[in-house]
Structures are given as structure tokens and as C-alpha cells.
Design a protein around this motif. Sequence first.
Motif, PDB file in Angstrom:
ATOM      1  N   ARG A   1      -6.426   3.982   6.104  1.00  0.00           N
ATOM      2  CA  ARG A   1      -6.998   5.286   5.727  1.00  0.00           C
ATOM      3  C   ARG A   1      -5.911   6.359   5.658  1.00  0.00           C
ATOM      4  O   ARG A   1      -5.856   7.153   4.711  1.00  0.00           O
ATOM      5  N   ARG A   2      -5.009   6.362   6.646  1.00  0.00           N
ATOM      6  CA  ARG A   2      -3.931   7.345   6.640  1.00  0.00           C
ATOM      7  C   ARG A   2      -3.049   7.168   5.415  1.00  0.00           C
ATOM      8  O   ARG A   2      -2.662   8.144   4.771  1.00  0.00           O
TER       9      ARG A   2
ATOM     10  N   LEU B   1      -4.923   8.344   2.190  1.00  0.00           N
ATOM     11  CA  LEU B   1      -4.960   9.810   2.077  1.00  0.00           C
ATOM     12  C   LEU B   1      -3.589  10.353   1.694  1.00  0.00           C
ATOM     13  O   LEU B   1      -3.482  11.313   0.907  1.00  0.00           O
ATOM     14  N   ALA B   2      -2.525   9.728   2.247  1.00  0.00           N
ATOM     15  CA  ALA B   2      -1.178  10.186   1.889  1.00  0.00           C
ATOM     16  C   ALA B   2      -0.908   9.959   0.414  1.00  0.00           C
ATOM     17  O   ALA B   2      -0.348  10.827  -0.278  1.00  0.00           O
TER      18      ALA B   2
ATOM     19  N   ASP C   1       3.656   0.351   7.813  1.00  0.00           N
ATOM     20  CA  ASP C   1       2.385   0.506   8.508  1.00  0.00           C
ATOM     21  C   ASP C   1       1.259  -0.147   7.719  1.00  0.00           C
ATOM     22  O   ASP C   1       0.387  -0.823   8.283  1.00  0.00           O
TER      23      ASP C   1
ATOM     24  N   ASN D   1      -7.877   2.281  10.138  1.00  0.00           N
ATOM     25  CA  ASN D   1      -7.407   3.655  10.314  1.00  0.00           C
ATOM     26  C   ASN D   1      -6.010   3.826   9.724  1.00  0.00           C
ATOM     27  O   ASN D   1      -5.694   4.865   9.131  1.00  0.00           O
ATOM     28  N   ALA D   2      -5.155   2.808   9.905  1.00  0.00           N
ATOM     29  CA  ALA D   2      -3.811   2.870   9.313  1.00  0.00           C
ATOM     30  C   ALA D   2      -3.887   2.893   7.791  1.00  0.00           C
ATOM     31  O   ALA D   2      -3.153   3.641   7.126  1.00  0.00           O
TER      32      ALA D   2
ATOM     33  N   ARG E   1       5.542   2.881  16.761  1.00  0.00           N
ATOM     34  CA  ARG E   1       5.117   4.235  17.109  1.00  0.00           C
ATOM     35  C   ARG E   1       5.699   4.679  18.454  1.00  0.00           C
ATOM     36  O   ARG E   1       5.929   5.872  18.664  1.00  0.00           O
TER      37      ARG E   1
END
Length: 349
Positions: free
Chosen positions: A145-146, A149-150, A161, A142-143, A197
Amino acid sequence: MRGALRASPFLLSTALLIWSLNQSPFTRPFVEAAPAQIERSLQRAMARQVSADWLAAELGHALEARDLDRIETLVLVAEDHGLVPLREQQEEIEALRADSSGFWATTQNCALCMADIESCPSLALMGSCSIPFELTPLGDANALRRAGLAAWEGEPVDKLDVSLALVGLGATTAVVVTGGSSVTVKAGATVLRLARRMGTLTPSFMRTLARLSDISLRGDLILPYMRGSVPASRVVDTARLSGLGEVATDLSRVAANTSVTDTVRLMRHVDDTADARRLARVSEVTGPRTAAVFDLLGKQRVFRALVRLSDAAIAAAALIYLTLLQIFLYIAGRAGLALYRVAIRRLPR
């Protein structure tokens, strides 16, 4: 013969002192203490701090703030020292536990934690609701993926991250310096991501992590890497990433000896990679009570228990003291004898 016998203690002490100083005992006067010595030192320090009055005052502050995590820590410390909360405080603790562990309260808070870990009302809920997902490869994916996308949208990529996610996944054997098993560092990498976080990382350690995460990241290749079309060596500099893996390994030892939630809390005591290693050593001695020991004694007192004066430094200091004492006694004896002779000459017969 009489003169030689009188001088022999001083000459022997001087010879031993010269030999001892030739061994350079003060170049490294402190050495690592053995686990048993660390445990005894911490137990003595805790015993001096913990008392019935101290427990009542600290529990009063924690109950007023409704800080259940702090309360559980204090209760654990009290049990170790044969203390119990006051009856009225025990009743308040039970009521607070019931309010926090009710079905609807737990369901609502758990959903809140899963949506945003920073808004978790307690570490216990964070451990039961958010961390299980983060500890799976899905949390690392998920990290990534973020970050992918960025990069796709032209926004800045969070290199730290991404680096921690890659360490957690164990992308290559070069990433993990302990032999290539992602399991050994997964918890440590997760701790770093969660602590960042939640804001428990110190500014100095953030700077250290920023330096370690300078891994020549290719943001445009993150999504192809996730699909398996490109190797990790094309996405990052895996040799640099191994430094981050070493830190994650130390923190994984802390998590294994305590828990992931406690390790996230303890990150506020880590300022550099050396502190991470010291924290791992302490956790091997204190186990699940590591967070309580740090809360009670503070970072400096706990870390001081990890070292002791070396035997060579103690022996050299004793010889210096012995030699100086003999010189002083010789001078004092000669001066006393001279004063005695003057006094004898001036007294009437």
C-alpha cells in the motif's frame, strides 16, 4: 635383496604420495563438517571463553547500559556452563526485569513499538508487539500500500520493500523456489524487511539485496494487483524475484530454529547470500542459543567451525611429511657416516 628392503619404505611412500596427489586432494581441502563436529567445536570454543570473571565483567557492562537483551543472553550462556551471576548483580537483574515488565511500562513501550518499530526499547517487546502484525499478510499488504501510494503521487518506490512484500505473500509459485508455499519464506522476508528498517543489515548485504530486487517493477500496477485485477507476472519479473525467495528461505530456517527477533539481530553478521546459508546451518546446531554463540565467539570463529580438513588432504599432507622425513633421515645418515669415517681416520691408534 638388502638394497631392495632398505629402499622399500621410501619407494612405497613415494608411490602412495604420487597416487594421492593424482587425486587432487588440495583443490578442495576443506569440506563441510558434520553437525556433531560443529557442535563439539563450538562447545570447546565457548568453554575456553566463558568464566566467572568474564561473566561478572560482561554483566556489569550490560547492567550499566540497562541492556536487558544482552543481560538475558549472558544469563543463558552462564546457565549452559554452570555459572550464576553474583548476588548483587542478580538483584539488579530482577529489578530491571520488574521495571521493564510492569503493566504501564509494557503498555507504553508496546504502543511505541507498534507505531515505530525502530524505537522499540528491546527485542522482546518487538517480538510481542510489532512482529505478530508484520508476520501476517497485512504487514506485506501495508508495504504494498505504501509503495502504491508513492507511485500514485509520483514519488520514488522502494523496490526492495515491494520485492520482500511480494515474496512474503507468495504471489506466484515462481516466486518461491521451494514449491510455492508462502509459509516457508514468510518469516525470512519479514526478517529482511524488519532488519532493514532497524538498520541491522550490513552495507554489503544491502547491495546484494538491491541487486536481487532489480525485478523490473511496474509501480503503476501495484494497486491494481492488490485489487486482484492484474497478475503478479505483470507487476514484477517473477524469475528474478525467485533469487530473493532463496535468501528468504535460508533466513526462515534461522527464524524457525531461533526466533524472528534473534534473526533480526543476527543479520549484522550476514554480508552475502553465502553467509545467510552458513547462518542457517549454524542455527540448526545451536538452536535458540545461536545469538549468544555469535555474541560470544564472533562471526569468523563460528563460521570456521562449519568446515574441516578433508580426509584426502590430511592423508596427502601426512604422506608428504613421511616422504620428506625419509629423505632427510637418509641424507643425515649418509652425512653422519661420512663424518664418522673421517674422524676414525684422524684419531690416533
